[in-house]
Design an enzyme around this catalytic site. Structure first.
Site, PDB file in Angstrom:
ATOM      1  N   ASP A 187       0.791  -1.230   0.000  1.00  0.00           N
ATOM      2  CA  ASP A 187       0.000   0.000   0.000  1.00  0.00           C
ATOM      3  C   ASP A 187       0.825   1.284   0.000  1.00  0.00           C
ATOM      4  O   ASP A 187       0.637   2.155  -0.840  1.00  0.00           O
ATOM      5  CB  ASP A 187      -0.919   0.028   1.233  1.00  0.00           C
ATOM      6  N   GLU A 208       1.755  -9.849  11.449  1.00  0.00           N
ATOM      7  CA  GLU A 208       1.489  -9.349  10.103  1.00  0.00           C
ATOM      8  C   GLU A 208       2.794  -8.997   9.386  1.00  0.00           C
ATOM      9  O   GLU A 208       2.993  -9.329   8.222  1.00  0.00           O
ATOM     10  CB  GLU A 208       0.583  -8.120  10.202  1.00  0.00           C
TER      11      GLU A 208
END
Length: 466
Positions: free
Chosen positions: A202, A437
């Site tokens: 992102d 993550e």
């Protein structure tokens, strides 16, 4: 006494006492204990994140179904829950649009409004012609699904897996057709992304230059409530200005009802991404293999894979830097940041040898530190760059999925030494910090969600394939 070597194996003289044997045996036992511990942790994480017909990336940050997450998750589930692996992919492709796009989010209607931003009310997929009946986003993610389907079948072959491949094959072909057709905005045979979220990385520094040209004011975010910073440190996430630009781009694409005609004249962000297009080529190779199982012709897929590889080298290779770079379609220029994206074309089996050698040199340089014995985790951005940020999402931290993709490329090109070093680094990260993550690229500390599904899934695959 000197011990003569034959190749890489020691030839021991008769009567020689191997004093290292107990240490090796202890190391083997420790490795087996670590692997068993990791397998239990990974399986428990995936079971806890299972949501009746798909796996959520995490119970906190990401409560819906994400596109490329599900592909990675299916690869891991193939080793332990193959029925779930196939259901994961079937559920995702049930939300495929008529034009072939696979949305990057499929929303769970059981969750309350506001449980994630931007949610289904923001994307308003019902406004678009050809959208599925369920609520989805309008953008895509890297097409890693055909290779995932092939790996699930290869690792758990059965009559049921062949039947599911037959069902998925035309949908996977339609996904490829969408990306190579409607998204070839630059006309050079590559797919363009319309939003940084479509790359999967992102807030990578790769997007800084084209994002800077997107008109946005971070004050616009006062009208929204970000979900991510409620569960993660804001210093680890994209900034409000980043999000203001993400929202502006999504607004622009939604305003055209997610149509792809005439994008060059009306959409402010159009970039050809090395990861997305490498995945596009690898998908064609996977579809060629799937075609042989389901009774289709593999030759068109092999031809398309070769054309994508040629286009990727022609348009995204920077011979001066010795790496692949994204191309800004609007300015027709390669973007300057050296990120892990530039290493991803190594996954292409027919990548020409000059590019293979140069990408390996880039990966092994101090910028990324790939080695047969890794001193530090693989970062997502050049760790020698002045804008390297070890805590902020895709601007430096280490991620299991980009490491796994590079690992696949190293194995494809038979660099078993480097592949083994990267695999051990990835497994040690999770053994030390858990199924996070992402991870600090120097210390290995866990960041983001503490129970992340693709981390767990790719650990299972690395354990099984090592």
């Amino acid at each position: 006494m000197d011990i003569p070597l034959v190749g890489q194996e020691q030839v021991l003289p008769a009567g020689h006492l191997d004093r290292a044997a107990p240490r090796r045996a202890a190391g083997t036992r420790a490795g087996a204990d670590r692997d068993a511990r990791l397998r239990r942790l990974a399986l428990a994480t995936l079971d806890a994140n299972w949501e009746h017909d798909h796996t959520v990336p995490s119970r906190t940050l990401y409560p819906h179904q994400w596109s490329w997450d599900s592909a990675f998750i299916a690869v891991g589930l193939a080793h332990v829950r193959p029925d779930r692996a196939w259901r994961e992919l079937r559920t995702l492709f049930a939300a495929q649009w008529v034009d072939g796009r696979v949305p990057h989010i499929v929303f769970n209607p059981a969750l309350r409004v506001g449980s994630y931003f931007p949610g289904p009310e923001f994307w308003d997929s019902a406004c678009a012609e050809g959208a599925p009946p369920m609520a989805t986003s309008g953008i895509v993610q890297p097409p890693v699904h055909a290779p995932a389907a092939w790996l699930v079948h290869r690792r758990a072959p059965s009559e049921a897996s062949v039947a599911t491949l037959r069902r998925l094959y035309p949908r996977l072909v339609a996904q490829q057709r969408y990306l190579t057709g409607r998204r070839d905005v630059g006309g050079g045979g590559l797919a363009a992304i319309v939003h940084p979220w479509e790359s999967g990385l992102d807030n990578s520094p790769a997007w800084d230059a084209p994002l800077a040209a997107v008109p946005a004011d971070e004050a616009a975010m006062r009208g929204y409530r970000r979900h991510d910073t409620a569960y993660a440190d804001a210093a680890h996430r994209p900034t409000d200005l980043d999000y203001a630009r993400y929202v502006a781009l999504a607004d622009s694409y939604r305003a055209g009802r997610y149509r792809d005609e005439a994008l060059l004249g009306r959409h402010p962000f159009l970039v050809e991404c090395p990861l997305v297009n490498a995945a596009l080529g690898v998908a064609e190779y996977a579809l060629a293999r799937i075609a042989t199982v389901v009774g289709a012709d593999p030759c068109p897929h092999r031809d398309r894979a070769a054309r994508i590889t040629e286009a990727l080298v022609a348009r995204l290779w920077d011979p001066v830097a010795g790496t692949f770079r994204p191309r800004d379609v609007r300015t027709d220029r390669l973007l300057p940041a050296r990120t892990v994206l530039g290493l991803m074309p190594l996954a292409l089996p027919d990548l020409p040898q000059p590019q293979v050698r140069a990408v390996l040199a880039e990966a092994c340089s101090p910028r990324f530190g790939l080695a047969a014995r890794m001193a530090r985790p693989l970062p997502t951005h050049d760790r020698t760059a002045p804008d390297f940020e070890p805590l902020r999402y895709w601007r430096g931290p280490s991620w299991l999925n980009t490491g796994w993709l590079l690992w696949q490329g190293l194995r494809t090109h038979r660099r078993v030494d480097l592949a083994a070093g990267l695999r051990e680094s990835l497994l040690d990260l999770v053994d030390t910090a858990g199924c996070h993550e992402y991870f600090h690229p120097d210390t290995g500390a866990g960041l983001g969600s503490p129970a992340f599904s693709w981390t767990a899934a790719l650990v299972l695959d690395a354990l099984a394939e090592g």
